[in-house]
Scaffold this motif. Sequence first.
Motif, PDB file in Angstrom:
ATOM      1  N   MET A 244      -2.091 -10.086  -1.632  1.00 34.87           N
ATOM      2  CA  MET A 244      -2.478 -10.533  -0.302  1.00 34.87           C
ATOM      3  C   MET A 244      -3.960 -10.222  -0.106  1.00 34.87           C
ATOM      4  SD  MET A 244      -0.526  -9.812   3.305  1.00 34.87           S
ATOM      5  CE  MET A 244      -0.769  -8.040   3.289  1.00 34.87           C
ATOM      6  N   PRO A 245      -4.792 -11.224   0.073  1.00 31.25           N
ATOM      7  CA  PRO A 245      -6.235 -10.984   0.223  1.00 31.25           C
ATOM      8  C   PRO A 245      -6.534 -10.073   1.403  1.00 31.25           C
ATOM      9  CG  PRO A 245      -5.777 -13.315  -0.108  1.00 31.25           C
ATOM     10  CD  PRO A 245      -4.454 -12.649   0.110  1.00 31.25           C
ATOM     11  N   GLU A 246      -7.531  -9.232   1.251  1.00 36.29           N
ATOM     12  CA  GLU A 246      -7.865  -8.272   2.298  1.00 36.29           C
ATOM     13  C   GLU A 246      -8.254  -8.969   3.592  1.00 36.29           C
ATOM     14  OE1 GLU A 246     -10.567  -4.238   2.787  1.00 36.29           O
ATOM     15  OE2 GLU A 246     -11.231  -5.807   1.420  1.00 36.29           O
ATOM     16  N   GLU A 247      -8.874 -10.145   3.474  1.00 41.63           N
ATOM     17  CA  GLU A 247      -9.394 -10.806   4.667  1.00 41.63           C
ATOM     18  C   GLU A 247      -8.302 -11.361   5.586  1.00 41.63           C
ATOM     19  OE1 GLU A 247      -9.936 -13.630   1.087  1.00 41.63           O
ATOM     20  OE2 GLU A 247     -10.293 -11.519   1.579  1.00 41.63           O
TER      21      GLU A 247
ATOM     22  N   VAL B  74      -3.623   0.148  -0.690  1.00 38.61           N
ATOM     23  CA  VAL B  74      -2.217  -0.017  -1.045  1.00 38.61           C
ATOM     24  C   VAL B  74      -1.633   1.295  -1.557  1.00 38.61           C
ATOM     25  CG1 VAL B  74      -2.498  -2.463  -1.656  1.00 38.61           C
ATOM     26  CG2 VAL B  74      -2.728  -0.702  -3.435  1.00 38.61           C
ATOM     27  N   TYR B  75      -0.313   1.357  -1.516  1.00 38.13           N
ATOM     28  CA  TYR B  75       0.434   2.351  -2.281  1.00 38.13           C
ATOM     29  C   TYR B  75       0.776   1.666  -3.593  1.00 38.13           C
ATOM     30  CZ  TYR B  75       4.415   5.254  -3.730  1.00 38.13           C
ATOM     31  OH  TYR B  75       5.284   6.048  -4.440  1.00 38.13           O
ATOM     32  N   PRO B  76       0.123   2.057  -4.707  1.00 36.42           N
ATOM     33  CA  PRO B  76       0.258   1.294  -5.953  1.00 36.42           C
ATOM     34  C   PRO B  76       1.670   1.325  -6.524  1.00 36.42           C
ATOM     35  CG  PRO B  76      -1.657   2.756  -6.016  1.00 36.42           C
ATOM     36  CD  PRO B  76      -0.833   3.160  -4.829  1.00 36.42           C
ATOM     37  N   GLY B  77       2.071   0.195  -7.060  1.00 36.37           N
ATOM     38  CA  GLY B  77       3.389   0.108  -7.666  1.00 36.37           C
ATOM     39  C   GLY B  77       3.574   1.078  -8.814  1.00 36.37           C
ATOM     40  N   PHE B  78       2.502   1.329  -9.567  1.00 33.85           N
ATOM     41  CA  PHE B  78       2.657   2.227 -10.715  1.00 33.85           C
ATOM     42  C   PHE B  78       2.981   3.650 -10.265  1.00 33.85           C
ATOM     43  CE2 PHE B  78      -1.913   2.739  -9.874  1.00 33.85           C
ATOM     44  CZ  PHE B  78      -2.081   4.110  -9.978  1.00 33.85           C
ATOM     45  N   MET B  79       2.531   4.030  -9.069  1.00 36.58           N
ATOM     46  CA  MET B  79       2.859   5.365  -8.567  1.00 36.58           C
ATOM     47  C   MET B  79       4.320   5.434  -8.133  1.00 36.58           C
ATOM     48  SD  MET B  79      -0.495   6.784  -6.569  1.00 36.58           S
ATOM     49  CE  MET B  79       0.206   8.432  -6.662  1.00 36.58           C
ATOM     50  N   GLN B  80       4.792   4.370  -7.516  1.00 35.41           N
ATOM     51  CA  GLN B  80       6.202   4.323  -7.139  1.00 35.41           C
ATOM     52  C   GLN B  80       7.076   4.383  -8.386  1.00 35.41           C
ATOM     53  OE1 GLN B  80       7.333   0.795  -5.032  1.00 35.41           O
ATOM     54  NE2 GLN B  80       9.359   1.548  -4.534  1.00 35.41           N
ATOM     55  N   HIS B  81       6.705   3.620  -9.399  1.00 32.55           N
ATOM     56  CA  HIS B  81       7.472   3.601 -10.642  1.00 32.55           C
ATOM     57  C   HIS B  81       7.485   4.983 -11.290  1.00 32.55           C
ATOM     58  CE1 HIS B  81       7.963   2.856 -15.029  1.00 32.55           C
ATOM     59  NE2 HIS B  81       8.916   2.056 -14.593  1.00 32.55           N
ATOM     60  N   THR B  82       6.331   5.629 -11.332  1.00 32.27           N
ATOM     61  CA  THR B  82       6.246   6.971 -11.919  1.00 32.27           C
ATOM     62  C   THR B  82       7.129   7.956 -11.169  1.00 32.27           C
ATOM     63  OG1 THR B  82       3.977   6.553 -12.649  1.00 32.27           O
ATOM     64  CG2 THR B  82       4.673   8.848 -12.517  1.00 32.27           C
ATOM     65  N   GLY B  83       7.142   7.836  -9.850  1.00 33.64           N
ATOM     66  CA  GLY B  83       7.974   8.727  -9.049  1.00 33.64           C
ATOM     67  C   GLY B  83       9.451   8.543  -9.321  1.00 33.64           C
TER      68      GLY B  83
ATOM     69  N   ALA C 217       9.769  -3.658 -12.367  1.00 33.92           N
ATOM     70  CA  ALA C 217       9.079  -4.688 -11.580  1.00 33.92           C
ATOM     71  C   ALA C 217       8.757  -4.141 -10.191  1.00 33.92           C
ATOM     72  CB  ALA C 217       9.940  -5.944 -11.484  1.00 33.92           C
ATOM     73  N   VAL C 218       7.702  -3.361 -10.102  1.00 35.06           N
ATOM     74  CA  VAL C 218       7.309  -2.753  -8.834  1.00 35.06           C
ATOM     75  C   VAL C 218       6.120  -3.506  -8.241  1.00 35.06           C
ATOM     76  CG1 VAL C 218       8.195  -0.469  -9.384  1.00 35.06           C
ATOM     77  CG2 VAL C 218       5.889  -1.100 -10.100  1.00 35.06           C
ATOM     78  N   LEU C 219       5.933  -3.322  -6.949  1.00 32.92           N
ATOM     79  CA  LEU C 219       4.923  -4.069  -6.213  1.00 32.92           C
ATOM     80  C   LEU C 219       4.030  -3.104  -5.445  1.00 32.92           C
ATOM     81  CD1 LEU C 219       4.192  -7.066  -5.314  1.00 32.92           C
ATOM     82  CD2 LEU C 219       5.602  -6.615  -3.304  1.00 32.92           C
TER      83      LEU C 219
ATOM     84  N   PRO D  66       1.174  -2.661   0.985  1.00 30.72           N
ATOM     85  CA  PRO D  66       0.046  -2.424   1.894  1.00 30.72           C
ATOM     86  C   PRO D  66       0.119  -1.027   2.501  1.00 30.72           C
ATOM     87  CG  PRO D  66       0.989  -4.594   2.276  1.00 30.72           C
ATOM     88  CD  PRO D  66       1.910  -3.888   1.323  1.00 30.72           C
ATOM     89  N   ALA D  67      -1.012  -0.373   2.584  1.00 29.38           N
ATOM     90  CA  ALA D  67      -1.043   1.024   3.021  1.00 29.38           C
ATOM     91  C   ALA D  67      -0.455   1.207   4.412  1.00 29.38           C
ATOM     92  CB  ALA D  67      -2.480   1.543   2.980  1.00 29.38           C
ATOM     93  N   ASP D  68      -0.803   0.324   5.346  1.00 28.33           N
ATOM     94  CA  ASP D  68      -0.295   0.476   6.715  1.00 28.33           C
ATOM     95  C   ASP D  68       1.226   0.430   6.735  1.00 28.33           C
ATOM     96  OD1 ASP D  68      -2.823   0.652   8.054  1.00 28.33           O
ATOM     97  OD2 ASP D  68      -3.076  -1.499   7.737  1.00 28.33           O
ATOM     98  N   TYR D  69       1.777  -0.539   6.025  1.00 29.45           N
ATOM     99  CA  TYR D  69       3.233  -0.681   5.976  1.00 29.45           C
ATOM    100  C   TYR D  69       3.879   0.561   5.370  1.00 29.45           C
ATOM    101  CZ  TYR D  69       7.740  -2.159   4.134  1.00 29.45           C
ATOM    102  OH  TYR D  69       9.066  -2.214   3.804  1.00 29.45           O
ATOM    103  N   TYR D  70       3.333   1.031   4.261  1.00 29.30           N
ATOM    104  CA  TYR D  70       3.907   2.192   3.579  1.00 29.30           C
ATOM    105  C   TYR D  70       3.839   3.441   4.457  1.00 29.30           C
ATOM    106  CZ  TYR D  70       4.263   6.087   0.291  1.00 29.30           C
ATOM    107  OH  TYR D  70       4.619   7.256  -0.335  1.00 29.30           O
ATOM    108  N   LEU D  71       2.677   3.713   5.023  1.00 27.22           N
ATOM    109  CA  LEU D  71       2.499   4.924   5.820  1.00 27.22           C
ATOM    110  C   LEU D  71       3.339   4.881   7.096  1.00 27.22           C
ATOM    111  CD1 LEU D  71      -1.363   5.344   5.401  1.00 27.22           C
ATOM    112  CD2 LEU D  71       0.418   6.768   4.358  1.00 27.22           C
ATOM    113  N   GLU D  72       3.433   3.714   7.711  1.00 26.16           N
ATOM    114  CA  GLU D  72       4.254   3.591   8.914  1.00 26.16           C
ATOM    115  C   GLU D  72       5.738   3.768   8.588  1.00 26.16           C
ATOM    116  OE1 GLU D  72       3.119  -0.187  10.471  1.00 26.16           O
ATOM    117  OE2 GLU D  72       1.092   0.487  10.989  1.00 26.16           O
ATOM    118  N   THR D  73       6.143   3.308   7.412  1.00 25.72           N
ATOM    119  CA  THR D  73       7.532   3.499   6.995  1.00 25.72           C
ATOM    120  C   THR D  73       7.829   4.976   6.776  1.00 25.72           C
ATOM    121  OG1 THR D  73       7.655   1.301   5.985  1.00 25.72           O
ATOM    122  CG2 THR D  73       9.236   2.951   5.219  1.00 25.72           C
ATOM    123  N   ILE D  74       6.926   5.673   6.096  1.00 27.83           N
ATOM    124  CA  ILE D  74       7.108   7.111   5.895  1.00 27.83           C
ATOM    125  C   ILE D  74       7.287   7.813   7.242  1.00 27.83           C
ATOM    126  CG2 ILE D  74       5.940   9.242   5.197  1.00 27.83           C
ATOM    127  CD1 ILE D  74       6.954   7.749   2.817  1.00 27.83           C
TER     128      ILE D  74
END
Length: 271
Positions: free
Chosen positions: A1-4, A105-114, A154-156, A159-167
């Motif tokens: 998703m483009p930043e703009e 973003v919250y990177p997919g590779f970090m989610q996968h590693t976790g 297959a992780v994605l 977006p940071a706002d979505y991730y942080l608000e979910t937490i």
Amino acid sequence: MPEEVGPFHLNDYVAYVQEFIRHIGPEVNTISVCQPTVPVLAAISVMATHGEFTPRTMTMMGGPIDARRTPTAVNDLAMNKSHSWFENNVIYRVPPNFPGAGRRVYPGFMQHTGFVAMNPDRHVNSHYDYFLDLIRGDDDSAEAHRQFYDEYNAVLDMPADYYLETIKAVFQDFSLPSGTWDFNGTLVNPADIKTTALLTVEGELDDISGTGQTRAAHDLCAQIPEDRKFHYDVEGAGHYGIFSGRRWREKVYPQIRDFIKQHNQPAQPQA
């Protein structure tokens, strides 16, 4: 998703779910798995509050509807770290030359590693068994391994706002079960859902969404008649087992199929 194109928030997710439900129409049946159970229940709750039609059925599988119940290691991490810790330690910008460059973003590779780090021995043994299957020429078992890990890996990036608000909303403030979630000026109240049939599914060995977290939807949806509320515990299943693999095919899918078939009547607008 483009930043703009701008930010993407948790309430945006809820709004999209509502848009999809309205587009399909009153004959829709919803199935949500893991984290999406929360915004899906929120979306349907707000539609009910506003007097709109709601889906004929809701199936919710392995999700943290109330993460206070039987907390897992995932819940403990989210509860014991501050909002600023997550923002400072797991949020990064997409590098140049990649789609969405510059977006936080919250990177997919970090989610996968976790996920892998939660059960490293299990993954090591699985890959060793895969190696043995290849040596033995057991193509069916090897292909089953490949298919599972093709999906598991297959992780994605989120977006940071979505991730942080979910937490914050799901794992720290427990906004849905505590009745404090404000969706664009409307409090999310699952008790306003009256006609939609409800099925919750939990895995006996789920180490991501603990026992009772999904079933909590039954207490929140207090106005759904008891004869339209159902729960299924999947014996011997972990988190992924309730929606993937043999237990999904042989145990869970038939339950969902029969539940939807039994309750696939038009849902009336909320009174």
